[in-house]
Design a protein around this motif. Structure first.
Motif, PDB file in Angstrom:
ATOM      1  N   SER A 263       0.846  -1.214   0.000  1.00 15.39           N
ATOM      2  CA  SER A 263       0.000   0.000   0.000  1.00 15.39           C
ATOM      3  C   SER A 263       0.875   1.256   0.000  1.00 15.39           C
ATOM      4  O   SER A 263       0.600   2.220  -0.724  1.00 15.39           O
ATOM      5  CB  SER A 263      -0.904   0.023   1.242  1.00 15.39           C
ATOM      6  N   THR A 264       1.932   1.236   0.815  1.00 19.84           N
ATOM      7  CA  THR A 264       2.834   2.397   0.905  1.00 19.84           C
ATOM      8  C   THR A 264       3.504   2.656  -0.442  1.00 19.84           C
ATOM      9  O   THR A 264       3.577   3.809  -0.899  1.00 19.84           O
ATOM     10  CB  THR A 264       3.890   2.144   2.011  1.00 19.84           C
ATOM     11  N   SER A 265       3.951   1.595  -1.098  1.00 15.89           N
ATOM     12  CA  SER A 265       4.600   1.730  -2.418  1.00 15.89           C
ATOM     13  C   SER A 265       3.642   2.346  -3.429  1.00 15.89           C
ATOM     14  O   SER A 265       4.000   3.256  -4.183  1.00 15.89           O
ATOM     15  CB  SER A 265       5.042   0.356  -2.937  1.00 15.89           C
ATOM     16  N   HIS A 266       2.404   1.854  -3.445  1.00 20.86           N
ATOM     17  CA  HIS A 266       1.429   2.356  -4.420  1.00 20.86           C
ATOM     18  C   HIS A 266       1.041   3.807  -4.130  1.00 20.86           C
ATOM     19  O   HIS A 266       0.900   4.602  -5.053  1.00 20.86           O
ATOM     20  CB  HIS A 266       0.185   1.456  -4.436  1.00 20.86           C
TER      21      HIS A 266
ATOM     22  N   THR B 156      -2.589   3.446 -10.004  1.00 20.83           N
ATOM     23  CA  THR B 156      -1.528   2.431  -9.916  1.00 20.83           C
ATOM     24  C   THR B 156      -1.998   1.010 -10.184  1.00 20.83           C
ATOM     25  O   THR B 156      -1.188   0.108 -10.366  1.00 20.83           O
ATOM     26  CB  THR B 156      -0.902   2.425  -8.504  1.00 20.83           C
ATOM     27  N   GLY B 157      -3.323   0.788 -10.147  1.00 20.84           N
ATOM     28  CA  GLY B 157      -3.822  -0.573 -10.347  1.00 20.84           C
ATOM     29  C   GLY B 157      -3.810  -1.430  -9.091  1.00 20.84           C
ATOM     30  O   GLY B 157      -3.918  -2.650  -9.160  1.00 20.84           O
ATOM     31  N   LEU B 158      -3.701  -0.805  -7.917  1.00 22.15           N
ATOM     32  CA  LEU B 158      -3.654  -1.587  -6.677  1.00 22.15           C
ATOM     33  C   LEU B 158      -4.991  -2.294  -6.427  1.00 22.15           C
ATOM     34  O   LEU B 158      -6.050  -1.709  -6.569  1.00 22.15           O
ATOM     35  CB  LEU B 158      -3.337  -0.673  -5.484  1.00 22.15           C
ATOM     36  N   MET B 159      -4.906  -3.569  -6.027  1.00 25.07           N
ATOM     37  CA  MET B 159      -6.109  -4.348  -5.715  1.00 25.07           C
ATOM     38  C   MET B 159      -5.907  -5.093  -4.402  1.00 25.07           C
ATOM     39  O   MET B 159      -4.787  -5.252  -3.929  1.00 25.07           O
ATOM     40  CB  MET B 159      -6.354  -5.388  -6.818  1.00 25.07           C
ATOM     41  N   GLY B 160      -7.039  -5.560  -3.843  1.00 28.18           N
ATOM     42  CA  GLY B 160      -6.966  -6.490  -2.717  1.00 28.18           C
ATOM     43  C   GLY B 160      -6.720  -5.866  -1.359  1.00 28.18           C
ATOM     44  O   GLY B 160      -6.388  -6.566  -0.417  1.00 28.18           O
TER      45      GLY B 160
END
Length: 436
Positions: free
Chosen positions: A62-65, A307-311
């Motif tokens: 999460s932090t990276s995204h 960013t496309g972060l999921m989940g």
């Protein structure tokens, strides 16, 4: 190029190279030799772009995204390397949210096949090299690089970043990283580089000295983000029983001229990650990065789309509310349970599967005994066999039924749940990957 040559390439990588997420410890190489050798063959691409290195037990994804979203909103061409992927291998390597193309993956493997056969890197080592080459060729301004496992001996640890970030330390992968928090912290602290500042997300008494001593050794400035920010979430902002945004009130260091933020990652645990991100941005600004308040505000409202972060506390459907989250170790599950408690619902249905090479007893002890359980087995060799999971769960007073696949478990939960119930899907990243 046909998509069949892409799927053949991916099958080659999966079958030819040992992959930790599928087989576990046998795929972990406890040194950097292969990565250094492979990257040298590629002309050391890791030295051709600026980077930020992010490690820790929980929250590093999460932090990276979030950081990548902020940097790309501020106008920087931003690479993002993360793992594991949920649906598509290419999620691991992105620039400004866009995944590496199938064609580029195929070309990389074809061009380097001889070297791959010679060095025999792990799947992760080959992927790291592919990411570094992609970022160098595309001339990114900066790349956010997430550690795979540990830190000191992780393949990503051949970069010299602008900033190192370590989110927190918890129990995970003890068979590789050590059995005590200070031992695990020692491995994670391996990403702290001479003269490079480090942001530690959470100041934890048991391990703070490990980081302070390492930073002293490397002459690195150290910042504990949890000391700098006082963040509170307003949980009354939920619409129709679900939260689309986490509304955050900020007190703390006046580095920015805002006292509230909206975050589209709505899990309450994101408060800890947000403090880490704000401290990291502060350091980047000192380093000459131009990041305005409005870049931060705009980016954080759309991390997922940028960013496309999921989940991450992700709503899959409504009535009944189905939420998936990749939190899978003791600390991760504690945070998930706080979210469940804050989410209005009648009965709780838990679709749960796990991996076999972790001690899951601590996680099972935490899970609520009032829930109805749907035990399942993700489709990977590393999955914990269904009968073992069910037996172990029953020992901790968790009752429910077993289902041969994640899909069948979720379908059963949906059939049994009333409209105002909550269905939670998780226990392992690989369970979430199958429902998203």
């Amino acid at each position: 190029m046909s998509s069949s040559s892409y799927s053949e390439t991916i099958s080659y990588l999966f079958s030819r190279l040992p992959m930790f997420t599928r087989v576990g410890e046998s795929a972990y190489k406890a040194n950097l030799d292969n990565t250094l050798q492979f990257c040298q063959h590629l002309g050391n691409p890791q030295q051709q772009f600026k980077s930020i290195h992010i490690g820790g037990t929980n929250g590093k994804g999460s932090t990276s995204h979030m950081l990548a979203a902020i940097l790309q909103t501020a106008g920087y061409k931003t690479g993002l390397y993360t793992s594991p992927h949920l649906r598509d291998f290419r999620e691991r390597i992105r620039i400004n949210g866009e995944m590496i193309s199938e064609k580029e993956v195929v070309a990389f493997v074809q061009e380097n096949k001889t070297e791959i056969e010679r060095i025999q890197p792990s799947f992760f080592e080959a992927t790291v090299a592919m990411a570094f080459q992609h970022f160098a060729q595309k001339q990114v301004d900066i790349a956010v690089i997430e550690v795979g496992l540990g830190g000191r001996l992780d393949s990503t640890n051949i970069i010299t970043p602008e900033l190192s970030v370590i989110t927190n330390i918890g129990y995970d992968h003890m068979h590789i990283l050590g059995n005590t928090l200070p031992e695990i912290a020692g491995e994670k602290a391996g990403i702290i580089k001479p003269g490079i500042p480090v942001v530690i997300g959470q100041k934890q008494e048991e391990v703070a000295d490990v980081f302070i001593n390492k930073a002293r050794e490397t002459n690195s400035e150290i910042i504990f983000a949890s000391d700098k920010w006082d963040l509170k979430a307003d949980l009354n902002e939920a619409k129709n029983g679900k939260r689309d945004f986490l509304h955050v009130h900020i007190a703390g260091q006046g580095a920015f001229n805002f006292n509230a933020l909206k975050l589209d990652l709505s899990g309450i645990y994101q408060l800890k990650n947000l403090a880490t991100v704000l401290s990291a941005v502060k350091e980047l600004k000192k380093n000459g990065f131009v990041i305005l308040d409005e870049h931060i505000q705009t980016a954080l409202q759309q991390v997922k789309s940028l960013t496309g972060l999921m989940g991450r506390w992700q709503t899959l459907s409504l009535s009944p509310l189905v939420i998936a989250d990749t939190g899978h170790n003791e600390d991760g599950i504690r945070e998930v349970l706080k979210n469940i408690a804050a989410q209005p619902h009648q009965n709780l249905h838990m679709v749960i599967g796990m991996v076999k090479d972790k001690d899951i007893s601590k996680v099972l002890q935490l899970l609520p005994k009032t829930g109805t359980y749907y035990f399942c087995q993700p489709d990977i060799p590393r999955a914990k066999p269904l009968n073992e999971l069910e037996e172990e769960a029953k020992r901790y007073g968790l009752s429910g039924s077993a289902y041969p696949s994640v899909k069948e478990a979720l379908e059963a939960a949906k059939k049994q749940a009333a409209t105002d119930d909550l269905i939670f899907v998780g226990g392992s990243t690989f369970v979430v990957a199958e429902v998203i």
